[in-house]
Design a protein around this motif. Structure first.
Motif, short mmCIF file in Angstrom:
data_model
loop_
_atom_site.label_atom_id
_atom_site.label_comp_id
_atom_site.label_asym_id
_atom_site.label_seq_id
_atom_site.Cartn_x
_atom_site.Cartn_y
_atom_site.Cartn_z
N LEU A 121 9.48 -3.93 -8.82
CA LEU A 121 8.44 -4.92 -9.10
C LEU A 121 7.85 -5.49 -7.82
CD1 LEU A 121 6.84 -6.57 -11.19
CD2 LEU A 121 8.67 -8.28 -11.08
N ASP A 122 8.67 -5.68 -6.81
CA ASP A 122 8.19 -6.21 -5.54
C ASP A 122 7.09 -5.31 -4.96
OD1 ASP A 122 8.33 -8.03 -3.28
OD2 ASP A 122 9.35 -6.44 -2.20
N ALA A 123 7.33 -4.01 -4.95
CA ALA A 123 6.34 -3.07 -4.43
C ALA A 123 5.09 -3.06 -5.29
CB ALA A 123 6.95 -1.67 -4.35
N LEU A 124 5.26 -3.15 -6.60
CA LEU A 124 4.11 -3.16 -7.50
C LEU A 124 3.26 -4.41 -7.30
CD1 LEU A 124 2.46 -2.04 -9.84
CD2 LEU A 124 4.11 -3.11 -11.41
N LEU A 125 3.91 -5.56 -7.16
CA LEU A 125 3.16 -6.80 -6.96
C LEU A 125 2.37 -6.77 -5.65
CD1 LEU A 125 5.54 -9.62 -8.25
CD2 LEU A 125 3.70 -8.43 -9.46
N ASP A 126 2.94 -6.16 -4.63
CA ASP A 126 2.20 -6.02 -3.37
C ASP A 126 0.86 -5.33 -3.62
OD1 ASP A 126 4.10 -7.27 -1.82
OD2 ASP A 126 5.03 -5.42 -1.10
N ARG A 127 0.88 -4.25 -4.39
CA ARG A 127 -0.35 -3.50 -4.66
C ARG A 127 -1.32 -4.31 -5.53
NH1 ARG A 127 -0.84 1.65 -7.10
NH2 ARG A 127 -2.63 1.87 -5.72
N VAL A 140 8.29 2.62 -12.32
CA VAL A 140 8.95 3.85 -11.89
C VAL A 140 8.33 4.37 -10.61
CG1 VAL A 140 9.35 6.27 -12.48
CG2 VAL A 140 9.72 4.48 -14.20
N ASP A 141 6.98 4.29 -10.51
CA ASP A 141 6.29 4.75 -9.30
C ASP A 141 5.14 3.79 -9.01
OD1 ASP A 141 5.13 6.02 -7.18
OD2 ASP A 141 4.95 7.98 -8.15
N PRO A 142 5.40 2.70 -8.29
CA PRO A 142 4.37 1.66 -8.06
C PRO A 142 3.09 2.19 -7.42
CG PRO A 142 6.53 0.84 -7.43
CD PRO A 142 6.70 2.31 -7.70
N ALA A 143 3.16 3.26 -6.66
CA ALA A 143 1.97 3.77 -5.98
C ALA A 143 1.15 4.71 -6.85
CB ALA A 143 2.39 4.50 -4.70
N ALA A 144 1.68 5.09 -8.02
CA ALA A 144 1.02 6.12 -8.82
C ALA A 144 0.01 5.56 -9.82
CB ALA A 144 2.07 6.95 -9.55
#
Length: 264
Positions: free
Chosen positions: A112-118, A69-73
């Protein structure tokens, strides 16, 4: 694509041994010396159980759904569980609400793409393996979009013809919608039995997908024992001829992924 090379293991048809393939392919990549991140994107949590992390399935937030829901959080350290062979992002009971939650989010199919980057930046992984849910929908969209590489388990039986046609039609539509190219890395004929129907299906696989490497996995109790122990056949030190097939698959997949990372 930043970070690790990525692949997902998927087939919308249930009961094809998808999770067994995902865990043992990840274990084989680990045997090759790769630093592996394993993501269980299936709300049922079969891979979470098969990697001995069932407690994580009922753990308190933050969960994988929170991170989608919020990959940066979400701090990557709060999301990743240690395993002798790989780091694991476990599924969670909250993931049963993932489809209905993400459909309300803008770009819900790309989270998921943004989360995997992190995660990959924090963990310095070589390969990320995503185990998908056994149906087509927003979670599978996320996996296909984020990884752009596909490993397909299928049973050596006639029902696989229709399921593969549906899968490739679905992948083609996703490619058009998001302007991406999704590469089939391997077709895994799983749980093969010594029947005429199985032999005919293996021939059909070769004819229908001549450019996709085909790997033959036969029924072996050792695979079930390894799953029950929370490990791949490699870490469980199970003696089985299927270990060589998974290793061959890992070597080929590793070579293909490495080739993609090298600019033309």
């Amino acid at each position: 694509m930043a970070g690790a090379a990525r692949l997902c293991v998927t087939n919308q048809k249930g009961g094809v041994g998808k999770t067994t393939v995902a865990i043992n392919l990840a274990g084989a990549l680990n045997e090759l010396g790769r630093n592996v991140l394993f993501v269980d994107l299936d709300p049922q949590g079969n891979a979470t159980e098969g990697l001995g992390l069932l407690e994580a399935y009922d753990a308190e937030p933050p969960s994988l759904l929170d991170a989608l829901v919020d990959p940066a959080a979400v701090d990557p350290d709060d999301l990743v569980s240690a395993h002798p062979e790989m780091d694991v992002v476990a599924s969670n009971v909250d993931m049963n609400a993932a489809e209905s939650t993400l459909v309300q989010e803008p770009d819900g199919e790309t989270r998921l793409d943004a989360l995997l980057d992190r995660l990959e930046e924090a963990g310095e992984y070589d390969v990320t393996v995503v185990d998908c849910s056994p149906h087509l929908g927003l979670l599978t969209d996320n996996a296909l979009y984020a990884t752009e590489n596909l490993v397909i388990p299928a049973l050596a039986e006639p029902t696989s013809k229709r399921s593969l046609e549906l899968l490739f039609d679905y992948v083609g539509a996703l490619e058009l919608d998001h302007d991406v190219t999704i590469e089939p890395l391997a077709l895994v004929a799983n749980r093969i039995e010594n029947t005429r129907a199985a032999t005919e299906m293996l021939e059909w696989f070769d004819e229908a997908l001549p450019d996709v490497p085909l790997y033959r996995i036969r029924k072996r109790v050792a695979l079930q024992r390894a799953f029950a122990s929370g490990k791949s056949v490699f870490a469980a030190e199970e003696e089985t001829d299927m270990s060589a097939v998974f290793m061959e698959m890992a070597e080929q997949v590793d070579e293909q992924l490495l080739r993609q990372e090298i600019p033309a």
